[in-house]
Write an enzyme that holds these catalytic residues in place. Structure first.
Site, PDB file in Angstrom:
ATOM      1  N   GLU B 426       0.833  -1.231   0.000  1.00 53.15           N
ATOM      2  CA  GLU B 426       0.000   0.000   0.000  1.00 53.15           C
ATOM      3  C   GLU B 426       0.852   1.258   0.000  1.00 53.15           C
ATOM      4  OE1 GLU B 426      -2.802  -0.578  -0.841  1.00 53.15           O
ATOM      5  OE2 GLU B 426      -2.945  -2.660  -0.197  1.00 53.15           O
ATOM      6  N   GLY B 427       1.950   1.226  -0.725  1.00 57.72           N
ATOM      7  CA  GLY B 427       2.866   2.365  -0.743  1.00 57.72           C
ATOM      8  C   GLY B 427       3.915   2.163   0.329  1.00 57.72           C
TER       9      GLY B 427
END
Lengths: 567, 567
Positions: B426-427
């Site tokens: 997620e990043g």
């Protein structure tokens, strides 16, 4: 997974940072000329690159296993051991009288680190054997030495350390294994030992166990412990492995990493053993072995860090992502920050390990108590910071890989898993920190103060050339001195212990800065200077927060009761 | 491996730290009374303790596997999913119109964290589904919503996110998957997607994939990306799973941890999909899903930290070693330091996550742009610091276990391995930090300044009661403000990026201190005060070194060329 031995780093460190010339100037190590050192580093480096590095993944994928009581090692490990043995790398610092090369520990530390970087699991086997060699050299009878040392230095036989029992870990004095005299000068050793690294293998002709046990009537605690040499096979009249001794590997542990290294539960059932050192004098012999092993384990951390760094750098140089000049992630500032941190910390930790080894060499060569104290002071710092660096750098290495870091096939995760145990074994890093603030400060902080004086003197001189780097190093050292004096003044040991780990880490930060500064002075407009500048500007400042915590006292850590912690 | 839901922590945080009363006072969340909140926390906590916690080890030991193309999940996971679905925990914050409970994200965040602590691998399945629910609620047509949302909220169907492709990770704009119009309003989606968490399972009737792809003629980069809903089985006229769609799981990744969660390589071969949101508007929809997921992943880190803490504490309370009052290692100062650090950091990270969720709730309920900005500011901090805390605390948890920490059977190592990915997916945390110093500072630092004002105002008021704690919080905040202003003034983005990660960590340290101070004020002579005192005295001071690094600029990180890094 290619590995490139960082020879130029060692050469620079030897020449400009840890004062290898001083060592080579002693009578004991007169053979260790610059040429010899260079030849050895290159030869060992080549072996690590070509023979050991290819064994890193196979050991993880096909762990050592126990088959009907017979230990089978990972594919290729037998050949790897043979290459290590034939290179003479096991007995490098061993007494030449028994087949060793008699080289300084500083050089052995560099070679051990390279082997760790190439294949940590396998490297642990010669490391354990080296620890045993040193213990036997110092404490065994001439007869035992003559029989065992040549075999171990040649790698025909291997060695292990047997300290821990289920109820006796950090508190080694709680062990209950027994040794009964057989009446013929030998002893019957019985008990169970756990966490025995390389407790068995299928490549050495014999496995020699050094086992801590209690003689009949021994007092409780560490003062009632004796050390015994217990071989897997009893040597026959020609000194060859004969009948099997009464000991066995009960099981292997299922570990998070280091799969290629079998961690054994050992059972001794009246196994025949020989006393090493004096009756009830086991701890002294054990400390010889442990200090050697602590230096070695710190080096394992540094090796893993180097391996993880090279691995991450290679990935960053080839991974295409985003619009950057090179098209790869190497151009991103945060990737650069990670790589620079990894490299700067690895260099600092390596310098500390080599300085530790150099102090041991000077102590051995000169007997000078100041060198003895220096070596004793640096050992816990090197062990803890070396392994801490291994953890931190391999963690960052995973991060550089992004999603691929979590996937086992890249190998980044293996460094992270493998190195984790180094912060635990041979005395947890917490135990190292307690050793630093208690035993190593029993001199009233004198050895520490001497080291800090040296660092400040050096920084003062460096001000003329590199004022922007020398200034912060001096200031950090002065803060460390104040905290050291505060620690020495604390009579309540728990006050020291509560801040011991942050204190040790701050000490290492400052030492690292000192060594970086030395390297920068040797190369004031080159890469070493740039790396030092990054370390001193970006990483050194961490010391301040650590010193605050180091001096925070015990009240805060004990503030919550056990019940409140669990509520 | 028992787990105890930390209900009293949530209740205290809701009441005294993150201002849940404000949320309950809005019309939108008027139903979330203190009684309802308490009932929900207790019910969810019980499910986590009794149903999910027992699934933690089995998922690690018997990973999900692909058998002739059919995905088999770990033992008990089907029942676990059923319990989560039947409890209503998937659709807790979903729109009641479609079967959700319409509860605040603050509450969902607490429940998600408990589920993560109990069994991280399984919890990722409802988390992914929640992200999809939110994306569909905001961007899908009414028809799609009516068909899909009730099934997903009830847990009959599950959801996944399909962003990454081999050449498009952090640079999502590089993706090449295609979507061709079928002429009937649907699209034929083709391409390969990697790292698809829970890309398939054997417990939901249908798996709904949200897939990023390019329409014909789309511009390069993120502006040419559209989002499609692509179900495993095409719904028949009654909305039940019908014929299989043209997609499949190609393989599963072999990961360092999170073994119970299948990470899939997905292949789409002209699979039928429906557009979600506008043509070429995929990134907007994706950000809805990602912001939700970032909050969720930060909570995963906190959950893993809580699990690791409880696990280590239980071990410390029972492990006999050394001569101490209780006979166990809990009495050692260094063990206390570790446990206090774990607990204090977990509390700080939990408070940040809940504050983040509370800001989202206030933004949703009021539409106030200040709350929108607050939520946006806190999201990268919460994601990165929550997961950093998960790593740090689980690492310390291994250390508390000593040698047993490296042995898999204790479970301490599993927390450490499992949570590692949360700092990446997620990043990555580096991406979060870049988001913080770039996008989230596009307002000239206004949102950050507003938050820092609040913290200082609070500290000023707290001085009367707790001067020794309030003073350092105020000072740290003032330093953070200075660095924030410096960052905003930097036009060269690489200067910001080079210090982004240390800046984010310093910001989190200060936020954590603020929330600890709030908790201490609520309980000035109780355990919360003592925990806050430890955090502020021992852990907060780290901020100073981090801020120095944050302001160090880009020159040092770029000082070595790629060649020099490799030399």
């Amino acid at each position: 997974m290619p590995y490139r031995a960082p020879i130029s780093d060692y050469e620079l460190l030897f020449r400009h940072v840890v004062g290898f010339d001083q060592i080579a100037a002693t009578e004991k190590f007169a053979d260790a000329s610059e040429d010899v050192v260079s030849a050895i580093l290159n030869e060992a480096g080549k072996m690590c690159e070509e023979v050991m590095a290819p064994l890193q993944r196979p050991g993880d994928l096909e762990p050592a296993r126990l088959e009907n009581g017979v230990l089978r090692t990972s594919p290729g490990y037998g050949d790897g051991w043979k290459a290590i043995a034939e290179g003479g790398w096991i007995g490098m610092s061993g007494n030449p009288e028994y087949g060793g090369m008699g080289l300084p520990m500083t050089l052995t530390t560099a070679v051990n680190e390279m082997m760790s970087a190439a294949c940590l699991s396998l490297q642990l086997a010669p490391l354990m054997t080296q620890g045993q060699i040193e213990a036997l050299e110092h404490h065994a009878s001439d007869e035992l030495k003559a029989l065992y040392l040549p075999k171990m230095m040649a790698g025909e036989w291997s060695g292990t350390m047997n300290l821990t029992e289920p109820q006796a870990g950090s508190d080694v004095g709680a062990l209950t294994s027994k040794a009964e005299p057989n009446g013929d000068g030998t002893y019957a050793v019985s008990g169970q030992k756990i966490y025995i690294s390389w407790g068995d293998n299928d490549f050495a002709e014999n496995i020699c166990h050094l086992v801590l046990a209690r003689l009949p009537g021994a007092v409780p605690g560490t003062k009632g412990i004796s050390l015994f040499l217990v071989p897997k096979y009893l040597p026959d009249e020609n000194g060859n492995p004969g009948v099997a001794n009464d000991l066995k590997v009960v099981s292997l542990e299922h570990k998070m990493g280091l799969h290629g290294s079998p961690t054994c539960v050992m059972q001794y059932d009246g196994a025949k053993g020989w006393l090493v050192g004096k009756e009830h004098g086991g701890m002294a012999a054990m400390f010889t072995m442990m200090n050697n092993a602590r230096l070695g384990v710190g080096g394992q951390g540094v090796g893993a860090a180097e391996g993880a760094y090279q691995h991450a750098l290679a990935y960053a140089l080839e991974r295409k992502q985003g619009k950057t000049p090179s098209g790869t992630i190497i151009d991103h500032a945060d990737v650069r920050r990670m790589l620079m941190s990894m490299r700067a910390d690895t260099f600092a930790a390596r310098a500390i390990m080599l300085a530790n080894a150099a102090a041991i060499d000077m102590a051995t060569a000169t007997g000078d108590p100041e060198w003895v104290a220096r070596a004793a002071l640096l050992t816990p710092i090197g062990k803890a910071f070396g392994t801490e660096t291994g953890m931190r750098v391999s963690e960052t290495g995973v991060q550089v890989h992004g999603g691929m870091g979590f996937i086992e096939e890249t190998g980044a995760a293996q460094y992270y898993r493998d190195v984790r145990v180094t912060a635990i074994y041979e005395g947890t890093n917490g135990i190292q920190a307690m050793d630093l603030v208690a035993r190593k400060m029993m001199d009233g902080g004198e050895a520490a103060a001497r080291l800090l004086d040296e660092i400040e003197d050096h920084a003062e001189k460096a001000r003329a050339t590199l004022p922007d780097l020398a200034g912060p190093v001096w200031e950090a050292t002065e803060s460390l001195r104040e905290t050291t004096e505060w620690i020495v003044a604390q009579g309540d040991m728990n006050v020291r212990f509560a801040g011991a780990v942050p204190y040790l880490n701050a000490f290492a930060r400052v030492l690292g800065a000192h060594f970086h500064l030395k390297a920068a002075l040797a190369e004031t407009d080159g890469p070493r200077f740039k790396l030092a500048r990054f370390y001193i500007n970006a990483l050194l400042p961490e010391y301040a927060g650590l010193l605050v915590q180091a001096q925070n006292g015990a009240d805060d850590v004990y503030a919550l009761s056990a019940e409140e912690l669990a509520a």
